[in-house]
Write an enzyme that holds these catalytic residues in place. Structure first.
Site, PDB file in Angstrom:
ATOM      1  N   HIS A 132     -22.454  -7.229   0.918  1.00 41.87           N
ATOM      2  CA  HIS A 132     -21.527  -7.715   1.956  1.00 41.87           C
ATOM      3  C   HIS A 132     -20.153  -7.115   1.642  1.00 41.87           C
ATOM      4  O   HIS A 132     -19.838  -6.849   0.475  1.00 41.87           O
ATOM      5  CB  HIS A 132     -21.484  -9.244   1.846  1.00 41.87           C
ATOM      6  CG  HIS A 132     -20.706  -9.954   2.901  1.00 41.87           C
ATOM      7  ND1 HIS A 132     -19.332 -10.034   2.902  1.00 41.87           N
ATOM      8  CD2 HIS A 132     -21.116 -10.659   3.988  1.00 41.87           C
ATOM      9  CE1 HIS A 132     -18.929 -10.759   3.938  1.00 41.87           C
ATOM     10  NE2 HIS A 132     -19.992 -11.152   4.613  1.00 41.87           N
ATOM     11  N   ASP A 209     -23.184 -12.310  -6.365  1.00 44.97           N
ATOM     12  CA  ASP A 209     -22.747 -12.961  -5.124  1.00 44.97           C
ATOM     13  C   ASP A 209     -23.882 -13.876  -4.669  1.00 44.97           C
ATOM     14  O   ASP A 209     -24.904 -13.414  -4.169  1.00 44.97           O
ATOM     15  CB  ASP A 209     -22.428 -11.871  -4.085  1.00 44.97           C
ATOM     16  CG  ASP A 209     -22.129 -12.442  -2.700  1.00 44.97           C
ATOM     17  OD1 ASP A 209     -22.266 -13.669  -2.508  1.00 44.97           O
ATOM     18  OD2 ASP A 209     -21.770 -11.642  -1.816  1.00 44.97           O
ATOM     19  N   GLN A 212     -25.904 -16.314  -0.345  1.00 41.60           N
ATOM     20  CA  GLN A 212     -27.135 -16.542   0.423  1.00 41.60           C
ATOM     21  C   GLN A 212     -28.253 -17.100  -0.464  1.00 41.60           C
ATOM     22  O   GLN A 212     -29.384 -17.252   0.009  1.00 41.60           O
ATOM     23  CB  GLN A 212     -27.607 -15.225   1.068  1.00 41.60           C
ATOM     24  CG  GLN A 212     -26.619 -14.615   2.035  1.00 41.60           C
ATOM     25  CD  GLN A 212     -26.475 -15.408   3.339  1.00 41.60           C
ATOM     26  OE1 GLN A 212     -27.281 -16.288   3.649  1.00 41.60           O
ATOM     27  NE2 GLN A 212     -25.442 -15.101   4.105  1.00 41.60           N
ATOM     28  N   LYS A 235     -22.165 -22.346   3.885  1.00 45.72           N
ATOM     29  CA  LYS A 235     -23.553 -21.931   4.141  1.00 45.72           C
ATOM     30  C   LYS A 235     -24.545 -22.917   3.516  1.00 45.72           C
ATOM     31  O   LYS A 235     -25.749 -22.764   3.660  1.00 45.72           O
ATOM     32  CB  LYS A 235     -23.797 -20.528   3.576  1.00 45.72           C
ATOM     33  CG  LYS A 235     -22.952 -19.446   4.252  1.00 45.72           C
ATOM     34  CD  LYS A 235     -23.273 -18.092   3.684  1.00 45.72           C
ATOM     35  CE  LYS A 235     -22.200 -17.056   3.941  1.00 45.72           C
ATOM     36  NZ  LYS A 235     -22.097 -16.599   5.309  1.00 45.72           N
ATOM     37  N   CYS A 373     -21.052  -7.664   8.431  1.00 47.34           N
ATOM     38  CA  CYS A 373     -20.143  -7.364   7.310  1.00 47.34           C
ATOM     39  C   CYS A 373     -20.856  -6.530   6.252  1.00 47.34           C
ATOM     40  O   CYS A 373     -20.701  -6.781   5.032  1.00 47.34           O
ATOM     41  CB  CYS A 373     -19.576  -8.638   6.686  1.00 47.34           C
ATOM     42  SG  CYS A 373     -18.592  -9.595   7.824  1.00 47.34           S
TER      43      CYS A 373
HETATM   44  N1  PLP Z   1     -21.445 -12.456   0.552  1.00 50.82           N
HETATM   45  C1  PLP Z   1     -22.506 -12.648   1.350  1.00 50.82           C
HETATM   46  C2  PLP Z   1     -23.838 -12.118   0.930  1.00 50.82           C
HETATM   47  C3  PLP Z   1     -22.348 -13.334   2.566  1.00 50.82           C
HETATM   48  O1  PLP Z   1     -23.420 -13.501   3.354  1.00 50.82           O
HETATM   49  C4  PLP Z   1     -21.079 -13.826   2.927  1.00 50.82           C
HETATM   50  C5  PLP Z   1     -20.877 -14.508   4.208  1.00 50.82           C
HETATM   51  O2  PLP Z   1     -21.414 -14.128   5.223  1.00 50.82           O
HETATM   52  C6  PLP Z   1     -20.015 -13.615   2.049  1.00 50.82           C
HETATM   53  C7  PLP Z   1     -20.234 -12.929   0.877  1.00 50.82           C
HETATM   54  C8  PLP Z   1     -18.637 -14.114   2.355  1.00 50.82           C
HETATM   55  O3  PLP Z   1     -18.572 -15.490   2.331  1.00 50.82           O
HETATM   56  P1  PLP Z   1     -17.242 -16.247   2.769  1.00 50.82           P
HETATM   57  O4  PLP Z   1     -16.821 -15.631   4.085  1.00 50.82           O
HETATM   58  O5  PLP Z   1     -17.658 -17.663   2.941  1.00 50.82           O
HETATM   59  O6  PLP Z   1     -16.231 -16.055   1.729  1.00 50.82           O
END
Ligand code: PLP
Length: 415
Positions: A132, A209, A212, A235, A373
């Site tokens: 992401h 990270d 998910q 999430k 993203c």
């Molecule tokens: N990393 C992953 C794999 C994600 O799916 C997301 C959100 O869609 C993020 C990071 C970013 O999360 P946040 O916008 O809640 O900081």
């Protein structure tokens, strides 16, 4: 760590669980809502909404700033959420958990507080093709400031990380590796324990990270053996603007603060300031108190459901939907890793992802379309966008039937 507040339910009853989510009863464009965008943000159970409401009605005050009763209640509730979250992800102690606004903030904290002070020209940061933007752009920013570069570990056409290549790329110039636990586009579950072991052998810190992963499976950060674990609250049935960064105490203690302000200090003098111990050193300013109260309630809710139940239920939904979609003419699933979370990215030959999602919305079905993203991943597959249906434990096979029927209908309209 303390025990879960309530025992997991002995059996998972999908319809009973669904009734916990008030929003799922609404209609969209005159049709009952089918919400298949939980990878984007999850829906919230009534008890989370009520916990936030109750906080503002009965306990609202700032944390750790006053001795009056309300402030003590607010502080206890906020710190209680930290304890619950730390237990939920298997942290050694609550002090190892920095409360952040989400994964993005957690990764930026590592980029600026941990990495930037030591990064030199010629150093590198290793990420994977499936990250992401939140696990790419912060590293690019600190690399650009310090004359370092980013390296990318490749994936296969099926959407699996090529582990041997990742390991080969762990050369001495790598000062940190970042990998997603579960891909938000492909659903791929990465072998983070194995990656952490390889990184440890070489003395390279690994950031995982977990955005998910934490909402969908039992996560134990200590068993994974990584150095940093980032996750996001919205999430996992919690409010937006909540999340956390886990790292071992020694690691956090060695990191300088990133944001300065109230609450993160020991003593401020114009001649110099001393800082609070972690995790408060990294929590300058008034936090999202009510949000964390809600997230604490979400954790209790997930614990009561039992993450093994959540995991099993979502795998059932994934298998059911994947079987139905595979037989649809012209449909291509992007991401076919054998170990996969309940996310299906797909394309229909001759139809744009946004058109598909727009027409599905008119049928009451919420799926995400776009680059998710993850521009570099779209570039890898040579597509500008995909449609993504993502499931949570509160979804049903009836909803999948409606989705598949609607997709078949809109596909015929577009192609
Ligand atoms: N990393 C992953 C794999 C994600 O799916 C997301 C959100 O869609 C993020 C990071 C970013 O999360 P946040 O916008 O809640 O900081």
């Amino acid at each position: 760590m303390s025990a879960p507040l309530r025992e997991p339910l002995p059996a998972f009853d999908p319809l009973r669980v669904r009734a916990d989510f008030p929003l799922l009863t609404r209609t969209v464009h005159g049709k009952p809502l089918v919400y298949f965008d939980s990878a984007n943000t999850s829906q919230k159970p009534a008890l989370v909404i009520e916990a936030v409401d109750r906080f503002y009605r009965q306990h609202n005050a700032n944390v750790a700033r006053a001795v009056h009763a309300l402030s003590e209640e607010a502080t206890a509730a906020y710190e209680g959420a930290r304890v619950a979250l730390a237990r939920f992800i298997g942290a050694g102690t609550p002090d190892e958990l920095v409360l952040t606004s989400g994964t993005t903030m957690a990764i930026n904290l590592v980029a600026y507080s941990y990495l930037q002070p030591q990064l030199k020209p010629g150093d590198t940061v290793l990420v994977t093709q499936m990250e992401h933007h939140a696990n790419i752009v912060p590293w690019q920013l600190v690399c650009a400031r310090n004359g370092a570069t980013l390296k990318v570990a490749p994936i296969s056409e099926r959407g699996e990380l090529i582990v041997e290549r990742f390991v080969e790329l762990l050369t001495p110039e790598v000062k940190l590796a970042g990998v997603t636990h579960v891909s938000n586009v492909l659903g791929t579950v990465n072998p983070v324990r194995e990656l952490a072991r390889e990184c440890r052998r070489r003395g390279i810190p690994l950031l995982v990270d977990g955005s998910q992963a934490v909402p969908h499976m039992a996560v134990d950060v200590q068993t994974i053996g990584c150095d940093f674990y980032a996750f996001t609250g919205h999430k996992m049935c919690g409010p937006t603007g909540t999340g956390g960064l886990w790292a071992r105490r020694e690691r956090l203690s060695a990191m300088p603060p990133f944001f300065g302000g109230g609450e993160m200090i020991r003593e401020v003098r114009f001649s110099g300031t001393t800082f609070a111990d972690p995790p408060h050193r990294f929590e300058a300013g008034t936090p999202n108190i009510a949000g964390f109260v809600g997230l604490g309630a979400a954790v209790q809710y997930l614990e009561r459901l039992g993450m093994a139940n959540v995991f099993a239920r979502e795998r059932e939904l994934l298998a059911y939907a994947s079987d139905a979609l595979r037989s649809m003419p012209g449909l291509r699933i992007i991401g076919e890793a054998p170990d996969k979370a309940a996310v299906i990215s797909f394309l229909v030959a001759g139809a744009h992802a946004h058109d598909l999602a727009t027409l599905l919305d008119l049928e009451g079905i919420a799926v995400r379309s776009g680059h998710h993203c993850a521009h570099p991943l779209m570039q890898f597959y040579g597509v500008p966008a995909t449609c993504r249906a993502s499931f949570a434990f509160y979804n049903t096979t009836d909803e999948i039937d409606r989705f598949v029927a609607a997709l078949d209908k809109v596909r015929r309209l577009l192609v």
